[in-house]
Design an enzyme around this catalytic site. Sequence first.
Site, PDB file in Angstrom:
ATOM      1  N   GLN A   1      46.779  47.547  33.422  1.00  0.00           N
ATOM      2  CA  GLN A   1      46.888  47.941  32.270  1.00  0.00           C
ATOM      3  C   GLN A   1      47.936  48.904  31.572  1.00  0.00           C
ATOM      4  O   GLN A   1      47.737  48.855  30.259  1.00  0.00           O
ATOM      5  CB  GLN A   1      45.436  47.920  31.388  1.00  0.00           C
ATOM      6  CG  GLN A   1      44.658  47.392  32.115  1.00  0.00           C
ATOM      7  CD  GLN A   1      44.591  46.396  31.049  1.00  0.00           C
ATOM      8  OE1 GLN A   1      45.427  45.453  30.202  1.00  0.00           O
ATOM      9  NE2 GLN A   1      43.717  45.182  31.162  1.00  0.00           N
TER      10      GLN A   1
ATOM     11  N   THR B   1      56.238  30.264  49.435  1.00  0.00           N
ATOM     12  CA  THR B   1      57.308  29.570  48.650  1.00  0.00           C
ATOM     13  C   THR B   1      57.783  30.608  47.090  1.00  0.00           C
ATOM     14  O   THR B   1      56.426  30.521  46.946  1.00  0.00           O
ATOM     15  CB  THR B   1      57.536  28.214  48.373  1.00  0.00           C
ATOM     16  OG1 THR B   1      57.543  27.102  49.518  1.00  0.00           O
ATOM     17  CG2 THR B   1      58.574  27.592  47.349  1.00  0.00           C
TER      18      THR B   1
ATOM     19  N   ALA C   1      47.739  40.810  40.030  1.00  0.00           N
ATOM     20  CA  ALA C   1      47.466  42.750  40.359  1.00  0.00           C
ATOM     21  C   ALA C   1      45.644  42.279  41.220  1.00  0.00           C
ATOM     22  O   ALA C   1      45.687  42.760  42.305  1.00  0.00           O
ATOM     23  CB  ALA C   1      46.605  43.337  38.992  1.00  0.00           C
ATOM     24  N   THR C   2      45.382  41.264  41.336  1.00  0.00           N
ATOM     25  CA  THR C   2      44.545  40.872  41.922  1.00  0.00           C
ATOM     26  C   THR C   2      44.673  40.926  43.887  1.00  0.00           C
ATOM     27  O   THR C   2      43.734  41.067  44.277  1.00  0.00           O
ATOM     28  CB  THR C   2      43.362  40.263  41.555  1.00  0.00           C
ATOM     29  OG1 THR C   2      42.628  40.578  40.613  1.00  0.00           O
ATOM     30  CG2 THR C   2      42.458  39.555  42.496  1.00  0.00           C
TER      31      THR C   2
ATOM     32  N   ASN D   1      40.293  48.726  31.859  1.00  0.00           N
ATOM     33  CA  ASN D   1      40.731  47.498  30.960  1.00  0.00           C
ATOM     34  C   ASN D   1      39.835  47.392  30.549  1.00  0.00           C
ATOM     35  O   ASN D   1      40.278  47.230  29.279  1.00  0.00           O
ATOM     36  CB  ASN D   1      41.282  46.666  32.236  1.00  0.00           C
ATOM     37  CG  ASN D   1      39.800  46.514  33.326  1.00  0.00           C
ATOM     38  OD1 ASN D   1      38.848  47.367  33.126  1.00  0.00           O
ATOM     39  ND2 ASN D   1      38.755  44.509  32.828  1.00  0.00           N
TER      40      ASN D   1
ATOM     41  N   CYS E   1      37.920  38.574  33.163  1.00  0.00           N
ATOM     42  CA  CYS E   1      37.937  38.525  34.648  1.00  0.00           C
ATOM     43  C   CYS E   1      36.736  38.577  35.309  1.00  0.00           C
ATOM     44  O   CYS E   1      36.373  37.792  36.309  1.00  0.00           O
ATOM     45  CB  CYS E   1      38.558  39.660  35.650  1.00  0.00           C
ATOM     46  SG  CYS E   1      40.413  40.068  34.462  1.00  0.00           S
TER      47      CYS E   1
ATOM     48  N   GLY F   1      52.157  40.418  35.454  1.00  0.00           N
ATOM     49  CA  GLY F   1      52.887  39.503  34.831  1.00  0.00           C
ATOM     50  C   GLY F   1      52.380  39.353  32.846  1.00  0.00           C
ATOM     51  O   GLY F   1      52.965  39.700  32.462  1.00  0.00           O
ATOM     52  N   HIS F   2      51.020  39.107  32.705  1.00  0.00           N
ATOM     53  CA  HIS F   2      50.409  38.155  32.309  1.00  0.00           C
ATOM     54  C   HIS F   2      49.735  39.403  31.804  1.00  0.00           C
ATOM     55  O   HIS F   2      49.330  39.056  29.708  1.00  0.00           O
ATOM     56  CB  HIS F   2      49.226  36.790  32.505  1.00  0.00           C
ATOM     57  CG  HIS F   2      47.804  37.255  33.506  1.00  0.00           C
ATOM     58  ND1 HIS F   2      47.043  37.931  32.251  1.00  0.00           N
ATOM     59  CD2 HIS F   2      47.715  37.672  34.387  1.00  0.00           C
ATOM     60  CE1 HIS F   2      45.459  37.953  33.374  1.00  0.00           C
ATOM     61  NE2 HIS F   2      46.708  38.228  33.902  1.00  0.00           N
TER      62      HIS F   2
END
Length: 373
Positions: free
Chosen positions: A180, A242, A71-72, A152, A325, A201-202
Amino acid sequence: MTTYLDFCATTPVSKPVAELVHQFMREEFGNAGSRTHEFGLNAKRAVEVAREQVARVVEADKSEVIFTSGATESNNIAILGLVDFAAESDKKHIISSRIEHKAVIEPLEHLESKGFEITYISVGENGLIDTDELKLALRHDTLLVTLMHVNNETGCIQPIKEICELLSDHDAYFHVDAAQSYGKLSEELKNSRIDMISASGHKLYAPKGVGALVTRRRGFTKIPLKPLMYGGGQEKGLRPGTLAVPLIAGFGLACEIAYDEAKDWLKQTAFKKNVLKAELSELGAIENGENTSPYILNFSIPGINSEAAMVSFKGLIAVSNGSACTASSYKPSHVLTAMNLGHERIMGAIRLSLSPNSDIPGGDIVAALKRLI
């Protein structure tokens, strides 16, 4: 054994996702850009399946999904990628809020140093933005409105539907940081007035290092984003390099699981949050924020400092007193400060963030806090 209650910071990779990631690391390890053999074609197919899975969560077209590192990066592309268009259209006004993640605030500060004008909408003690103030802030030269969906730190759910209605007759682009909420509270994210959505994703039981930026078209017109990096032309030229096929495949599967399980997840986490709130109420806990996500409980207890609480929780419960973060050095929360909460309440704030599968050691939390009173 320590109970993990810091799922806003990161989530464990779910077993089926981990197995799929391993498969694409060890067996189907092709480069999605290799078109001359089956390894590359299988990798490309996996990416396209994942693109469809990510898009389905918010009822987007798969062609509108750009894979990123998280997201960053998505936030940076959404904000900084409009710089050239801003110059061409003479629109250098952006609207945001003081409770945004640093991944939004810092790119905005960079643009401000380059001559952009940023209007920060106020939030009340309830942690919600003032939509009347947003309406008044809109101008003919407003380029972008960038606001998060679920905070968050507090879990406050911003009025996305109302904001979309305010913007219905304005051509400013609307970007939502949904780190979130993507896959967890996705209904409002389906609104077609949202031009860009950032996901990670995390935060959704997928690996770290993968995310997406959903870039909805307006009719047949693409958002005039320009890349921040160059080389290779991958992801429609917007995000070269890639593709991390194992991570992308895992993120896609995580989104598919979330799509199928979201309603049950909400019920389970809401129940657990209510149990925690009831147990903490005997200590006089005050919830920070209103209209909050079932996944997040931010509270303060009079007389208890959060740093002392972190020490008392060590080896027992893994929680947070701020955003992971920005944890290189602890400073008072910029979110709670923007909400104009008192100093003691800010310094005492503790964030519990939940998972449908997490244990809830409410009694242990209360016992540890009681020792500090």
